[in-house]
Design a protein around this motif. Structure first.
Motif, PDB file in Angstrom:
ATOM      1  N   LEU A  69     -32.174  34.458 -79.150  1.00  0.00           N
ATOM      2  CA  LEU A  69     -32.256  33.215 -78.516  1.00  0.00           C
ATOM      3  C   LEU A  69     -32.676  33.346 -76.866  1.00  0.00           C
ATOM      4  N   ILE A  70     -32.359  34.137 -76.225  1.00  0.00           N
ATOM      5  CA  ILE A  70     -32.494  34.429 -74.739  1.00  0.00           C
ATOM      6  C   ILE A  70     -33.830  35.335 -74.619  1.00  0.00           C
ATOM      7  N   ASP A  71     -34.417  35.882 -75.622  1.00  0.00           N
ATOM      8  CA  ASP A  71     -35.530  36.645 -75.202  1.00  0.00           C
ATOM      9  C   ASP A  71     -36.794  35.820 -74.518  1.00  0.00           C
ATOM     10  N   ALA A  72     -36.972  34.640 -75.127  1.00  0.00           N
ATOM     11  CA  ALA A  72     -38.083  33.791 -74.698  1.00  0.00           C
ATOM     12  C   ALA A  72     -37.866  33.183 -73.305  1.00  0.00           C
ATOM     13  N   PRO A  73     -36.439  32.541 -73.333  1.00  0.00           N
ATOM     14  CA  PRO A  73     -36.223  32.141 -71.831  1.00  0.00           C
ATOM     15  C   PRO A  73     -36.101  33.030 -70.763  1.00  0.00           C
ATOM     16  N   LEU A  74     -35.831  34.282 -71.207  1.00  0.00           N
ATOM     17  CA  LEU A  74     -35.594  35.536 -69.838  1.00  0.00           C
ATOM     18  C   LEU A  74     -37.168  35.631 -69.338  1.00  0.00           C
ATOM     19  N   ARG A  75     -38.156  35.313 -70.126  1.00  0.00           N
ATOM     20  CA  ARG A  75     -39.532  35.752 -69.636  1.00  0.00           C
ATOM     21  C   ARG A  75     -40.030  34.784 -68.476  1.00  0.00           C
ATOM     22  N   ARG A  76     -39.113  33.464 -68.262  1.00  0.00           N
ATOM     23  CA  ARG A  76     -39.607  32.765 -67.200  1.00  0.00           C
ATOM     24  C   ARG A  76     -38.873  33.156 -65.879  1.00  0.00           C
ATOM     25  N   PHE A  77     -38.031  34.142 -66.247  1.00  0.00           N
ATOM     26  CA  PHE A  77     -37.133  34.484 -64.920  1.00  0.00           C
ATOM     27  C   PHE A  77     -37.391  36.076 -64.613  1.00  0.00           C
ATOM     28  N   GLU A 132     -35.696  30.929 -60.351  1.00  0.00           N
ATOM     29  CA  GLU A 132     -34.574  31.767 -60.134  1.00  0.00           C
ATOM     30  C   GLU A 132     -33.844  31.405 -61.198  1.00  0.00           C
ATOM     31  N   PHE A 133     -32.787  32.263 -61.358  1.00  0.00           N
ATOM     32  CA  PHE A 133     -31.649  32.235 -62.376  1.00  0.00           C
ATOM     33  C   PHE A 133     -30.837  30.950 -62.514  1.00  0.00           C
ATOM     34  N   LEU A 134     -30.692  30.278 -61.501  1.00  0.00           N
ATOM     35  CA  LEU A 134     -29.998  29.164 -61.181  1.00  0.00           C
ATOM     36  C   LEU A 134     -30.461  28.271 -62.389  1.00  0.00           C
ATOM     37  N   PHE A 135     -31.681  28.261 -62.761  1.00  0.00           N
ATOM     38  CA  PHE A 135     -32.239  27.218 -63.836  1.00  0.00           C
ATOM     39  C   PHE A 135     -32.184  27.717 -65.089  1.00  0.00           C
ATOM     40  N   PHE A 136     -31.571  28.814 -65.266  1.00  0.00           N
ATOM     41  CA  PHE A 136     -31.288  29.383 -66.688  1.00  0.00           C
ATOM     42  C   PHE A 136     -30.686  28.447 -67.350  1.00  0.00           C
ATOM     43  N   PRO A 137     -31.011  27.992 -68.784  1.00  0.00           N
ATOM     44  CA  PRO A 137     -30.602  27.110 -69.599  1.00  0.00           C
ATOM     45  C   PRO A 137     -29.065  27.352 -69.771  1.00  0.00           C
ATOM     46  N   SER A 138     -28.249  26.332 -69.799  1.00  0.00           N
ATOM     47  CA  SER A 138     -26.601  26.504 -70.035  1.00  0.00           C
ATOM     48  C   SER A 138     -26.549  26.152 -71.701  1.00  0.00           C
ATOM     49  N   THR A 139     -27.579  25.744 -72.245  1.00  0.00           N
ATOM     50  CA  THR A 139     -27.462  25.431 -73.799  1.00  0.00           C
ATOM     51  C   THR A 139     -28.569  26.170 -74.354  1.00  0.00           C
ATOM     52  N   LEU A 140     -28.028  27.053 -75.402  1.00  0.00           N
ATOM     53  CA  LEU A 140     -28.921  27.768 -76.208  1.00  0.00           C
ATOM     54  C   LEU A 140     -28.573  27.655 -77.638  1.00  0.00           C
ATOM     55  N   ALA A 141     -29.267  26.631 -78.401  1.00  0.00           N
ATOM     56  CA  ALA A 141     -28.804  26.230 -79.566  1.00  0.00           C
ATOM     57  C   ALA A 141     -27.401  25.782 -79.773  1.00  0.00           C
ATOM     58  N   ALA A 142     -26.551  26.356 -80.508  1.00  0.00           N
ATOM     59  CA  ALA A 142     -25.099  26.113 -80.379  1.00  0.00           C
ATOM     60  C   ALA A 142     -24.289  26.520 -79.708  1.00  0.00           C
ATOM     61  N   TRP A 143     -24.969  27.478 -78.582  1.00  0.00           N
ATOM     62  CA  TRP A 143     -24.020  28.021 -77.307  1.00  0.00           C
ATOM     63  C   TRP A 143     -24.185  27.341 -76.157  1.00  0.00           C
ATOM     64  N   GLN A 144     -22.886  27.277 -75.466  1.00  0.00           N
ATOM     65  CA  GLN A 144     -22.866  26.529 -74.366  1.00  0.00           C
ATOM     66  C   GLN A 144     -22.358  27.525 -73.259  1.00  0.00           C
ATOM     67  N   GLY A 145     -22.920  27.490 -72.308  1.00  0.00           N
ATOM     68  CA  GLY A 145     -22.881  28.437 -71.145  1.00  0.00           C
ATOM     69  C   GLY A 145     -21.827  27.797 -69.884  1.00  0.00           C
ATOM     70  N   ARG A 146     -21.412  28.874 -69.410  1.00  0.00           N
ATOM     71  CA  ARG A 146     -20.606  28.268 -68.066  1.00  0.00           C
ATOM     72  C   ARG A 146     -20.903  29.555 -67.068  1.00  0.00           C
ATOM     73  N   THR A 147     -21.542  29.149 -65.770  1.00  0.00           N
ATOM     74  CA  THR A 147     -21.822  30.357 -64.867  1.00  0.00           C
ATOM     75  C   THR A 147     -20.645  30.657 -64.055  1.00  0.00           C
ATOM     76  N   ASP A 148     -20.508  32.112 -63.791  1.00  0.00           N
ATOM     77  CA  ASP A 148     -19.579  32.635 -62.852  1.00  0.00           C
ATOM     78  C   ASP A 148     -20.246  33.378 -61.687  1.00  0.00           C
ATOM     79  N   ARG A 149     -19.465  33.736 -60.932  1.00  0.00           N
ATOM     80  CA  ARG A 149     -19.991  34.340 -59.505  1.00  0.00           C
ATOM     81  C   ARG A 149     -19.386  35.676 -59.609  1.00  0.00           C
TER      82      ARG A 149
END
Length: 536
Positions: free
Chosen positions: A525-533, A358-375
């Motif tokens: 950066l996100i191409d490989a992680p997206l393949r898990r989801f 599930e996308f709930l577990f998508f990484p919030s840290t991608l190299a120097a990028w820090q993410g904050r989820t929204d609804r």
């Protein structure tokens, strides 16, 4: 009013007693093969019929329950003509039946209900044609054509049509509001009244009026006694009538909200306005019939040009001839039996829903990028009908931000499917300044082709990249997406897939090329992680 049909005489008709009308009647056993054929048809297409009945529960297609009854009424009206028409052999009916059953098998193998439902109607037409021949089939053709209004539109056609009608209705609705001297600002589908903002959502696109009104217009065209061009105008006018009246409704809601508050756009008042507008659309259709009846060389009073009559009475003295079963109908039941057997012997083709994270577990840290989820707000979740989604804002600490949105659908065969941003973005008030495709290096150096769009609203600009990631394919063309959706449903029993969209702000004085490079690096950066989801 007596209706005549000038058709070439059959051999039986030439043998009829001069001056005495010939009618054909069938013995009870004559209808037994027809009952068997209808029973087999229902058995074969049971899943498609069940799905169609479920679609009729929605407001857009609730008129579907009425249409088979109206079709039966139209056939009853022409029963006298049918009684006077000799049924003939038509091998083209057998071919049409085979074609309809082929459409069914493709739809069944691909688990696509829309194909199954159209296959049902095509097969029904083939059975009728093989049973009665072209001369009699032409008599019931309008009633048969009416049944096609019972099939729900494919989802991608529905979504595109809805988006276009939302934009048009919003623009015309604002025009109505301004006629009352009210200051209003429009951004896509958002009507800004200053103190209140109204959004013209999908439910307000007018499709709830268009579908039943177009069916009503088709029925009116069948019953209207006039030239063919008048019938065509009557039917085709349902689209502009719907758009104009729906726009007027939106405008009046804006006026009422301006003076009475946002409560005027909710609850009973909102629903009552919808009912009044549909009645007004029907009244305009009647007015149009009156005008059409009064012009041209075939002028008639409205009561004569449009009336619902029973079948013409037959004279008391007629020559009765027994109907014979057409030779072309004999292969129909064996063919239906074979397809019914094949459909049961086919391996159970339940759609494969692949396992995923599930996308709930998508990484919030991608190299120097820090993410904050929204609804997303509930109204958007209800409209998009996805099974899972990701909405997150990523920042790299230097002031650059990227919004990542991904919508995943575990199945797209029952109506829910990806919405193309190309049709949705204008609804938010954004103007597309540039649109193209760009090839970017993904994970492992694999090329990734994406849609690139530079959009603007006022002084705000956004650079948008998006693509459709579907069962191991990355595509930019939404129509190609639909083709592979059908192909993979047929060959792989899968219709899962996702839309991925990246957005970054581009100030008016900023270098667009640098923002392109920013999004390209983020995609890497996100191409490989997206393949898990998003399953391959």
């Amino acid at each position: 009013m007596t209706t005549t049909l000038n058709l070439p005489a059959s051999a039986d008709e030439k043998d009829a007693t001069p001056g005495l009308m010939t009618i054909w009647k069938a013995k009870p056993w004559h209808w037994l093969p027809v009952v068997v054929a209808v029973g087999l048809l229902i058995f074969i297409f049971f899943d498609g019929l069940t799905s169609m009945l479920s679609a009729w529960e929605s407001e857009e297609y609730s008129h579907g329950y009425m249409l088979p009854l109206v079709a039966a009424l139209l056939i009853w009206q022409r029963s006298s003509l049918l009684a006077q028409t000799c049924f003939q052999t038509s091998w083209s009916g057998v071919l049409l039946t085979l074609f309809g059953l082929s459409v069914y098998l493709v739809g069944e193998l691909g688990t696509l209900y829309t194909l199954i439902q159209y296959g049902l109607l095509i097969t029904l037409g083939g059975i009728c044609l093989s049973f009665m021949g072209w001369r009699a089939f032409r008599i019931i053709l309008p009633a048969y054509a009416l049944l096609f209004f019972t099939v729900p539109l494919p989802s991608f056609l529905y979504n595109n049509l809805s988006s276009e009608l939302q934009l048009i209705s919003s623009q015309l609705g604002v025009f109505v509001i301004r006629l009352f001297g009210i200051t209003v600002f429009l951004e896509g589908n958002v009507i800004d009244l200053g103190t209140y903002q109204l959004q013209v959502v999908e439910a307000c696109s007018g499709l709830r009026y268009l579908f039943p009104l177009s069916a009503l217009g088709f029925i009116a065209a069948i019953l209207f006694k006039g030239a063919f061009w008048k019938k065509a105008v009557l039917f085709l006018s349902t689209l502009p009538i719907t758009v104009l009246m729906n726009s007027f409704r939106i405008g009046m809601i804006g006026v009422l909200v301006n003076y009475g508050g946002v409560g005027m756009a909710e609850g009973f008042i909102h629903d009552f306005e919808g009912w009044v507008i549909f009645m007004a659309c029907t009244a305009l259709l009647v007015l149009e019939m009156w005008v059409l009846a009064r012009i041209g060389p075939d002028r008639l009073p409205l009561r004569d040009a449009f009336s619902i009559e029973g079948p013409e009475p037959l004279p008391p003295s007629v020559r009765v001839v027994e109907r014979r079963l057409s030779w072309s109908f004999y292969p129909i039941i064996p063919v239906l039996l074979v397809v019914a057997t094949v459909s049961q012997l086919l391996p159970q083709r339940e759609e494969i829903i692949p396992e995923r994270t599930e996308f709930l577990f998508f990484p919030s840290t991608l190299a120097a990028w820090q993410g904050r989820t929204d609804r997303l707000e509930k109204q958007y979740i209800d409209a998009l009908q996805f099974d899972d989604y990701l909405l997150a804002d990523y920042g790299d600490g230097s002031g650059d931000t990227v919004n990542l949105y991904a919508a995943y659908y575990s199945s797209q065969r029952k109506g829910a499917s990806v919405h193309s941003p190309k049709s949705c973005l204008p609804g938010g008030g954004w103007r597309i300044n540039e649109f193209s495709q760009r090839e970017i290096a993904g994970a492992g150096g694999q090329p990734l082709r994406v849609n690139r769009s530079l959009i603007q609203m006022g002084d705000e600009r956004l650079l948008v990249y998006y693509w459709f990631q579907q069962r191991g394919r990355v595509m930019t063309n939404e129509y190609l997406v639909k083709w592979f959706l059908f192909w993979d449903a047929l060959t792989r029993q899968r219709t899962d897939g996702a839309l991925v969209r990246l957005t970054t702000r581009v100030p008016l004085d900023a270098d667009v090329a640098k923002k392109d490079a920013l999004l390209a690096d983020f995609i890497h950066l996100i191409d490989a992680p997206l393949r898990r989801f998003i399953p391959e």
